[in-house]
Design an enzyme around this catalytic site. Structure first.
Site, short mmCIF file in Angstrom:
data_model
loop_
_atom_site.label_atom_id
_atom_site.label_comp_id
_atom_site.label_asym_id
_atom_site.label_seq_id
_atom_site.Cartn_x
_atom_site.Cartn_y
_atom_site.Cartn_z
N SER A 130 60.21 -42.06 -69.18
CA SER A 130 59.93 -40.68 -69.59
C SER A 130 61.22 -39.90 -69.81
O SER A 130 62.23 -40.14 -69.15
CB SER A 130 59.11 -39.96 -68.51
OG SER A 130 58.91 -38.61 -68.90
N LYS A 184 53.23 -44.19 -64.94
CA LYS A 184 53.60 -43.41 -66.15
C LYS A 184 52.36 -42.73 -66.75
O LYS A 184 52.44 -41.59 -67.23
CB LYS A 184 54.26 -44.33 -67.19
CG LYS A 184 54.58 -43.62 -68.52
CD LYS A 184 55.63 -42.54 -68.34
CE LYS A 184 55.88 -41.56 -69.44
NZ LYS A 184 55.52 -41.72 -70.79
N HIS A 187 51.73 -39.76 -64.70
CA HIS A 187 52.77 -38.79 -65.07
C HIS A 187 52.33 -38.02 -66.31
O HIS A 187 52.41 -36.79 -66.37
CB HIS A 187 54.09 -39.53 -65.33
CG HIS A 187 55.12 -38.72 -66.07
ND1 HIS A 187 55.05 -38.47 -67.43
CD2 HIS A 187 56.23 -38.07 -65.64
CE1 HIS A 187 56.06 -37.72 -67.81
NE2 HIS A 187 56.80 -37.46 -66.74
N ASN A 188 51.85 -38.75 -67.31
CA ASN A 188 51.45 -38.09 -68.56
C ASN A 188 50.22 -37.20 -68.36
O ASN A 188 50.11 -36.14 -68.97
CB ASN A 188 51.17 -39.12 -69.65
CG ASN A 188 52.45 -39.62 -70.29
OD1 ASN A 188 53.50 -39.63 -69.65
ND2 ASN A 188 52.38 -40.03 -71.53
N GLU A 191 51.54 -34.18 -67.00
CA GLU A 191 52.22 -33.50 -68.12
C GLU A 191 51.21 -32.71 -68.96
O GLU A 191 51.43 -31.52 -69.26
CB GLU A 191 52.92 -34.58 -68.96
CG GLU A 191 53.51 -34.14 -70.28
CD GLU A 191 54.02 -35.35 -71.10
OE1 GLU A 191 54.84 -36.12 -70.57
OE2 GLU A 191 53.58 -35.54 -72.24
C1 6PG Z 1 57.44 -38.74 -71.83
C2 6PG Z 1 56.29 -38.32 -72.70
C3 6PG Z 1 56.10 -39.25 -73.84
C4 6PG Z 1 55.25 -38.69 -74.96
C5 6PG Z 1 53.83 -38.45 -74.57
C6 6PG Z 1 53.13 -37.54 -75.53
O1 6PG Z 1 57.18 -38.90 -70.65
O2 6PG Z 1 58.56 -38.88 -72.32
O3 6PG Z 1 55.12 -38.28 -71.92
O4 6PG Z 1 55.62 -40.45 -73.30
O5 6PG Z 1 55.84 -37.54 -75.44
O6 6PG Z 1 53.18 -39.68 -74.58
O7 6PG Z 1 51.78 -37.71 -75.36
P1 6PG Z 1 50.72 -37.12 -76.35
O8 6PG Z 1 51.17 -37.44 -77.74
O9 6PG Z 1 49.45 -37.80 -75.99
O10 6PG Z 1 50.71 -35.64 -76.08
#
Ligand code: 6PG
Length: 472
Positions: A130, A184, A187-188, A191
């Site tokens: 990430s 991960k 984590h997302n 996010e």
């Molecule tokens: C990270 C982000 C990366 C990506 C996301 C976006 O940790 O660097 O999470 O993995 O920007 O996958 O996810 P979406 O396109 O589903 O919003």
């Protein structure tokens, strides 16, 4: 003797190229493979002078340049491309070689590929990364999982390239099997949830109180200097200042209110449902992206109903204070849900995820990095088996008063007709989690009424079934 290379990258998109250049900056000799010559040229062209970086256009050449056991990361789109790469590597690699999938693969795909490891004839690991482009180049947060012995082989390079919290690298072994990709994924999910919470805060302040973009910048920037310090708040503050290149407007006002996704948030919700763990703030974020896609219907519906004025009467200074507290407590609650999910997955999916290490590697480099993670790290370190960080006394003391702000903001937004699905789900989760008694005794009575599903009693042990009075 010909130059031997320490590490290889398959896939030289933005992330692959930057991660490889980061390795080179730390003294490793690296080789990058991509069929596309413009990408291999861009790799070599981006190298810091004095570093050893080579681009190649065949897998055979890439493999021949690597010292043994070979260490290779692939950063290709999730799904079939990963399987295709593994198949192409099968005749080229040997038993002790390690190939790492660093993309956002679904953890069940990673688990399946680990199962096939014996037929591959080399080690396969899943690893979450990430931090976006900047993180890949200057220091990402890295979440590897799988074969612990294979991890030892790649640990030095990962520790060198990872973001640092003080001197501690933001990389650690996340557990067995597909644990790296699972951590991960969660984590997302977090996010998504924090982004949705920030969107609601923006909407309430803008529509409810009429704050302008420069004023919103001031507020978010102020929060980022205090206990809410975090990457997502920092970039949000910056967004409010960005001008449109084609007009006098602020860029944020020119962007269509429809959000896309690549699926990791949805996967988090799906897995939580399978595990029977509640993550309603993340679910709200996924649902809100879906509702955002209904632009045409939303426009039509807005004209069909008599809606509240969207104005919030509370004075500006009070709203700002309440909003700070609402944001703080909602974010804590959303991390609590994600971490509780990891704890459950660790056991139920037999991944043995060290919760404190997941929190540790999120402290810097990743998208959800925030000052709060230092506090959560201390909590999880002191009690690695904690089922939910809301049960920790220090966390309780920290949000006990602030939840009142969340209550006021959710109330005001509800009155004003401004959607606050993530904020109210955070509050409702909190209210449910802190309810000694919930009305699910009635649910059990209903289940037993119509389906003889039985129930337990509060006053004696055992399983009971009653003959219920027939419905009138
Ligand atoms: C990270 C982000 C990366 C990506 C996301 C976006 O940790 O660097 O999470 O993995 O920007 O996958 O996810 P979406 O396109 O589903 O919003």
């Amino acid at each position: 003797m010909a130059q031997q290379f320490d590490f290889a990258m398959i896939g030289l998109g933005v992330m692959g190229r930057n991660l490889l250049l980061n390795m080179a900056d730390h003294g490793f000799a690296v080789v990058g493979f991509d069929k596309d010559a413009t990408k291999t040229n861009a790799l070599e062209g981006g190298a810091t002078p004095g570093t050893i970086v080579k681009g190649v256009n065949t897998l055979e050449e890439m493999v021949s340049l690597l010292s043994k056991p070979r260490k290779i990361i692939m950063l290709v789109p999730a799904g079939k491309p990963v399987d295709d790469v593994l198949q192409s590597l099968q005749p080229l690699l040997e038993k002790d070689d390690v190939i790492i999938d660093g993309g956002n693969s679904h953890y069940t795909d990673t688990a399946r590929r680990i199962e096939s490891e014996k037929s591959f004839g080399f080690h396969f690991m899943g690893m979450g990364i990430s931090g976006g482009e900047e993180g890949a180049r200057r220091g990402p947060s890295i979440m590897p999982g799988g074969d612990a012995g294979a991890y030892k082989n790649i640990q030095p390079v990962l520790e060198a390239i990872a973001a640092k919290d003080g001197t501690e690298p933001c990389v650690a072994y996340m557990g067995k099997g597909a644990a790296g990709h699972y951590v991960k994924m969660v984590h997302n999910g977090i996010e998504y949830a924090i982004m949705q919470i920030l969107g609601e805060v923006y909407d309430i302040l803008k529509r409810g109180k009429g704050f302008t973009n420069p004023q919103l910048h001031e507020i978010f920037d102020g929060w980022n200097k205090g206990d809410l310090k975090s990457y997502l708040i920092e970039i949000t503050a910056a967004i409010f200042l960005q001008k449109d290149e084609d007009s006098d407007a602020d860029l944020v006002d020119k962007i269509l209110d429809v959000a896309g996704s690549k699926g990791t948030g949805k996967w988090t919700s799906q897995s939580a449902m399978d595990l029977g763990t509640a993550i309603p703030v993340i679910d709200a974020a996924v649902s809100m992206r879906s509702i955002s896609g209904l632009k045409k219907d939303r426009v039509k519906a807005a004209g069909l109903y008599t809606l509240p004025s969207h104005e919030i009467a509370t004075d500006v200074e009070t709203v700002k204070q309440q909003m700070h507290d609402a944001l703080f407590s909602a974010i804590v609650i959303c991390y609590a849900q994600g971490l509780a999910m990891l704890q459950k997955a660790s056991v139920e999916l037999d991944m043995q995820i060290p919760l404190q290490d997941a929190v540790k590697v999120w402290r810097q480099g990743c998208i959800i990095r925030s000052a709060m993670l230092g506090i959560f790290y201390n909590v999880c370190n002191a009690n690695p088996g904690i089922s939910n960080i809301l049960l920790d006394e220090a966390i309780a003391a920290m949000i006990n008063e602030k939840v009142k702000g969340l209550r006021s903001i959710v109330g005001a937004a509800t009155e004003a007709g401004i959607p606050s699905m993530a904020l109210s789900n955070a509050l409702n989760y909190f209210d449910a989690f802190t309810s000694e008694k919930l009305p699910l005794n009635l649910t059990q009575a209903q289940r037993d009424f119509f389906g003889a599903h039985t129930y337990q009693r509060i006053d004696k042990e055992g399983i009971f079934h009653s003959h219920w009075n027939a419905a009138e």
